[in-house]
Design a protein around this motif. Structure first.
Motif, PDB file in Angstrom:
ATOM      1  N   ALA A  21      35.865  22.516  15.241  1.00 41.30           N
ATOM      2  CA  ALA A  21      34.534  23.086  15.444  1.00 41.30           C
ATOM      3  C   ALA A  21      34.616  23.983  16.680  1.00 41.30           C
ATOM      4  N   ILE A  22      33.816  25.024  16.693  1.00 38.93           N
ATOM      5  CA  ILE A  22      33.779  25.902  17.865  1.00 38.93           C
ATOM      6  C   ILE A  22      32.494  25.602  18.644  1.00 38.93           C
ATOM      7  N   GLU A  23      32.664  25.282  19.903  1.00 37.95           N
ATOM      8  CA  GLU A  23      31.519  25.013  20.774  1.00 37.95           C
ATOM      9  C   GLU A  23      31.008  26.324  21.350  1.00 37.95           C
ATOM     10  N   GLY A  24      29.712  26.465  21.373  1.00 34.06           N
ATOM     11  CA  GLY A  24      29.092  27.616  22.044  1.00 34.06           C
ATOM     12  C   GLY A  24      29.486  28.957  21.459  1.00 34.06           C
ATOM     13  N   ALA A  25      29.684  28.998  20.138  1.00 36.25           N
ATOM     14  CA  ALA A  25      30.060  30.258  19.497  1.00 36.25           C
ATOM     15  C   ALA A  25      28.940  31.288  19.643  1.00 36.25           C
ATOM     16  N   ALA A  26      29.322  32.519  19.934  1.00 40.72           N
ATOM     17  CA  ALA A  26      28.361  33.619  20.061  1.00 40.72           C
ATOM     18  C   ALA A  26      28.405  34.475  18.814  1.00 40.72           C
ATOM     19  N   ILE A  27      27.245  34.952  18.399  1.00 41.70           N
ATOM     20  CA  ILE A  27      27.168  35.885  17.269  1.00 41.70           C
ATOM     21  C   ILE A  27      26.420  37.125  17.748  1.00 41.70           C
ATOM     22  N   ALA A  28      27.124  38.239  17.735  1.00 40.22           N
ATOM     23  CA  ALA A  28      26.515  39.514  18.152  1.00 40.22           C
ATOM     24  C   ALA A  28      25.921  40.184  16.923  1.00 40.22           C
ATOM     25  N   TYR A  29      24.743  40.738  17.059  1.00 41.19           N
ATOM     26  CA  TYR A  29      24.107  41.333  15.879  1.00 41.19           C
ATOM     27  C   TYR A  29      23.200  42.488  16.267  1.00 41.19           C
ATOM     28  N   GLU A  30      22.909  43.298  15.279  1.00 44.45           N
ATOM     29  CA  GLU A  30      21.952  44.399  15.392  1.00 44.45           C
ATOM     30  C   GLU A  30      20.877  44.187  14.349  1.00 44.45           C
ATOM     31  N   THR A  31      19.692  44.699  14.634  1.00 41.65           N
ATOM     32  CA  THR A  31      18.625  44.668  13.619  1.00 41.65           C
ATOM     33  C   THR A  31      18.011  46.058  13.505  1.00 41.65           C
ATOM     34  N   TYR A  32      17.466  46.318  12.347  1.00 38.91           N
ATOM     35  CA  TYR A  32      16.828  47.604  12.047  1.00 38.91           C
ATOM     36  C   TYR A  32      15.554  47.303  11.261  1.00 38.91           C
ATOM     37  N   GLY A  33      14.443  47.887  11.652  1.00 37.78           N
ATOM     38  CA  GLY A  33      13.161  47.662  10.953  1.00 37.78           C
ATOM     39  C   GLY A  33      12.477  46.412  11.484  1.00 37.78           C
ATOM     40  N   GLU A  34      11.189  46.314  11.204  1.00 37.78           N
ATOM     41  CA  GLU A  34      10.369  45.230  11.742  1.00 37.78           C
ATOM     42  C   GLU A  34      10.414  43.995  10.843  1.00 37.78           C
ATOM     43  N   LEU A  35      10.463  42.849  11.475  1.00 36.21           N
ATOM     44  CA  LEU A  35      10.356  41.592  10.734  1.00 36.21           C
ATOM     45  C   LEU A  35       8.880  41.304  10.472  1.00 36.21           C
ATOM     46  N   ALA A  36       8.548  41.035   9.205  1.00 33.03           N
ATOM     47  CA  ALA A  36       7.158  40.716   8.844  1.00 33.03           C
ATOM     48  C   ALA A  36       6.740  39.407   9.509  1.00 33.03           C
ATOM     49  N   ALA A  37       5.447  39.243   9.682  1.00 33.37           N
ATOM     50  CA  ALA A  37       4.939  38.049  10.349  1.00 33.37           C
ATOM     51  C   ALA A  37       5.380  36.775   9.619  1.00 33.37           C
ATOM     52  N   ASP A  38       5.431  36.849   8.298  1.00 35.47           N
ATOM     53  CA  ASP A  38       5.872  35.656   7.545  1.00 35.47           C
ATOM     54  C   ASP A  38       7.382  35.604   7.346  1.00 35.47           C
ATOM     55  N   LYS A  39       8.062  36.524   8.003  1.00 34.65           N
ATOM     56  CA  LYS A  39       9.534  36.548   7.984  1.00 34.65           C
ATOM     57  C   LYS A  39      10.117  36.610   6.555  1.00 34.65           C
ATOM     58  N   SER A  40       9.405  37.237   5.670  1.00 34.45           N
ATOM     59  CA  SER A  40       9.824  37.262   4.268  1.00 34.45           C
ATOM     60  C   SER A  40      10.609  38.520   3.900  1.00 34.45           C
ATOM     61  N   ASN A  41      10.738  39.450   4.825  1.00 30.60           N
ATOM     62  CA  ASN A  41      11.332  40.739   4.461  1.00 30.60           C
ATOM     63  C   ASN A  41      12.707  40.988   5.104  1.00 30.60           C
ATOM     64  N   ALA A  42      13.415  39.910   5.404  1.00 29.46           N
ATOM     65  CA  ALA A  42      14.713  40.093   6.073  1.00 29.46           C
ATOM     66  C   ALA A  42      15.841  40.281   5.055  1.00 29.46           C
ATOM     67  N   ILE A  43      16.680  41.255   5.322  1.00 32.60           N
ATOM     68  CA  ILE A  43      17.891  41.473   4.512  1.00 32.60           C
ATOM     69  C   ILE A  43      19.087  41.330   5.440  1.00 32.60           C
ATOM     70  N   LEU A  44      20.000  40.475   5.055  1.00 33.92           N
ATOM     71  CA  LEU A  44      21.244  40.315   5.813  1.00 33.92           C
ATOM     72  C   LEU A  44      22.317  41.162   5.152  1.00 33.92           C
ATOM     73  N   VAL A  45      22.869  42.094   5.897  1.00 37.21           N
ATOM     74  CA  VAL A  45      23.993  42.874   5.388  1.00 37.21           C
ATOM     75  C   VAL A  45      25.269  42.345   6.037  1.00 37.21           C
ATOM     76  N   CYS A  46      26.233  41.992   5.223  1.00 35.65           N
ATOM     77  CA  CYS A  46      27.496  41.432   5.716  1.00 35.65           C
ATOM     78  C   CYS A  46      28.559  42.532   5.738  1.00 35.65           C
ATOM     79  N   HIS A  47      29.347  42.573   6.802  1.00 35.87           N
ATOM     80  CA  HIS A  47      30.313  43.672   6.939  1.00 35.87           C
ATOM     81  C   HIS A  47      31.686  43.308   6.385  1.00 35.87           C
ATOM     82  N   ALA A  48      32.488  44.349   6.197  1.00 33.56           N
ATOM     83  CA  ALA A  48      33.827  44.198   5.629  1.00 33.56           C
ATOM     84  C   ALA A  48      34.849  43.867   6.722  1.00 33.56           C
ATOM     85  N   LEU A  49      36.091  43.697   6.309  1.00 33.15           N
ATOM     86  CA  LEU A  49      37.199  43.276   7.192  1.00 33.15           C
ATOM     87  C   LEU A  49      37.158  43.928   8.569  1.00 33.15           C
TER      88      LEU A  49
END
Lengths: 368, 368
Positions: A21-49
């Motif tokens: 297991a990795i302790e204290g793993a960090a995940i760096a990320y960017e976001t684009y566009g506004e998150l709706a109040a009900d958080k229903s409009n999120a799209i996760l794009v996963c990157h390649a190698l």
């Protein structure tokens, strides 16, 4: 290097398929566009190698536009005036998320002490990020190539976390030929004396020569034979006749050398080892008892996500037959799936390039 | 290393396409079967990139059987009870013919001072050998892969020297993708510090690591995707589970490493550079004013040789389309040609492996 816009440190250890297991793993990320109040409009794009979180904003090292600017933005197929788009650097990579270049608990770089990870481990990291962001169910998870592997792995292992799964130019398992090409790249890196068994951090030299060769070999697999012929053929580079020497006489040689050397400026060689290993380990069926349909049982009878698979007719790295294999499994599982093979001349890289029919498929699936 | 059975030293300088000439070039060769009194029964077999003259007799370094034992011998398709079969190591190689490891006029190894050669230069060397042997017209010239390139080049440049031309799994020009794969191999060798700009002779170390990577990358192109899947799939090597490390977990990794390291024991890295360069330079049309049919004008209306072209349906290195391109040129030139695409699972390497229909085609063409 500019700091990532956002970094989330996992509050819990990240458990790995390898048992560590990795302790204290960090995940760096960017976001684009506004998150709706009900958080229903999120799209996760996963990157390649060799991709990263700079999906639709300039890369901090190269200054180049985001890798999917053509697809992601206001009014674009992945419409950021409508959706909140998240793209995170995978665990094991080198753009701000925890990987072999990061500090281990002893303060020194992990280097080859970093645990071997899998695509499912990357996805565990992404789901932990979604937990941190309070996003229970994505509008969609989207990815091409290794990004598509993550999308399928998320669907298999966390079936409730996405309403739509869009997997492009990808596979649910790495073939012998896929593994073979990656192994060539790893051997090229490990043969470079500057690799120093992975302990090159803090030295003046990194295994750039080996990493460049690895990138060159891989890059050929991203392009089609016909595309290479159309783009370069046997044309000479800045000369009228062959040099009868070992300079880059041909344009294709010059191009490959440029691809190789440019890559070393933005990527860590150990990350390349770990991520290729993760891809080679991918076999979603094996993770679920050996039958791929069983991996998608959570999506039976419309309980889970809708799927869309896209392949390209000139992609010989992850050919259409691999997408079809996934589609058959989804059919067997009773999951709703659409599938299209698009015609495009660029080989595997078609998912990143100007293929207007892909834009229409992506928009239609996400908005539908 | 055991000395070659025969070595012929050219009495005249060997002129090269690059404008230079090699003085006192040696050509090492083997023969099988008796030469008829009228010297009418000689067949020249040309070897591939990493091949050599040990066609049907054990290799002096590896002790392995000759590379085409299955095809050449008494009662075999190339029947040595009937034909006198000659196989010579090409110029630029390392099994006794003059190449970069040979002594230059100053007594030191040529290394990278060796002139860059072409496939046509190799053929000039072979024709000089035939002159020395007093063989004016071959019963046939035969070759697969780079051997087929030599057969076609001999037909184009010395149309009177062979009555039959059998070219298997080959091409009349190297494509952008072909060049790209070779360039990866060259860069792997040149990135190895033990390469020392080619001056590694007499040192304790040679660029074995780089040469092994080059061989691994090339080897993948010799096999079909389906063949790799059938032979190895995702099977593990001597273990029940993934190691979560960087050992060769998969059989295909272990196989490739074995191919790479085995190759370095029998082949010179600089020869690999020179021979791949020669292949990349190949464009028989370009040598003859740009039109491939013009290259074969000497065979018009049955004045010259009869041709037979053979391709394999799973060969993605020199696919059937390349053979067909040659056939069309021969048709346009009015030369007699037969052509067959054989079905075999082994990819490019099919010409070396157990493909009984190939045996029948070879025998039928040579005896007919």
């Amino acid at each position: 290097m500019a700091a990532p816009s956002h970094t989330y440190t996992l509050p819990q250890p990240l458990p790995l398929d390898g048992g560590q297991a990795i302790e204290g793993a960090a995940i760096a990320y960017e976001t684009y566009g506004e998150l709706a109040a009900d958080k229903s409009n999120a799209i996760l794009v996963c990157h390649a190698l060799t991709g990263d979180q700079y999906l639709a904003s300039p890369h901090p090292v190269t200054g180049k536009p985001g890798w999917w600017e053509r697809m992601v933005g206001p009014g674009k197929p992945i419409d950021t005036s409508r959706y909140h788009v998240i793209c995170a650097n995978v665990i094991g990579s080198c753009m701000g998320s925890t990987g072999p270049a990061s500090a281990a608990p002893d303060g020194k770089p992990w280097a080859m002490r970093f645990p071997v990870i899998t695509v499912r481990d990357m996805v565990r990291g992404l789901v932990a990020l979604l937990d941190g962001l309070g996003i229970e169910r994505l509008h969609a998870v989207v990815g091409g190539s290794m990004g598509g592997m993550q999308a399928l792995s998320l669907a298999a292992n966390f079936p409730e976390r996405a309403a739509r799964v869009l997997a492009i130019a990808t596979t649910a398992r790495h073939s012998a030929q896929n593994i073979a090409f990656h192994e060539v790249g790893r051997q090229a890196i490990m043969a470079d004396p500057n690799w120093r068994d992975g302990d090159y951090y803090g030295h003046d030299t990194a295994p750039d020569a080996g990493l460049a060769v690895a990138r060159m070999a891989a890059h050929i697999t991203y392009l089609s034979e016909a595309g290479l012929t159309e783009k370069f053929g046997r044309r000479l580079q800045d000369r009228d006749a062959k040099s009868f020497g070992f300079d880059a006489d041909f344009q294709v040689e010059s191009y490959l050398r440029y691809q190789g050397s440019g890559f070393t400026r933005r990527f860590d060689a150990n990350s390349y080892l770990y991520i290729t290993r993760a891809m080679d380990y991918l076999d979603i069926a094996e993770e679920h008892g050996g039958k791929l349909a069983d991996a998608f049982a959570g999506h039976a009878m419309g309980k889970g996500a809708r799927f869309c698979l896209v392949s390209f007719d000139t992609d010989w790295l992850y050919p259409t037959s691999e997408s079809r294999h996934v589609v058959h499994a989804l059919n067997a599982a009773g999951a709703p799936v659409s599938f299209v093979e698009l015609s495009a001349p660029f080989g595997h890289d078609s998912f990143l390039l100007d293929v207007p029919p892909l834009d229409r498929v992506v928009k239609g699936f996400l908005d539908g």
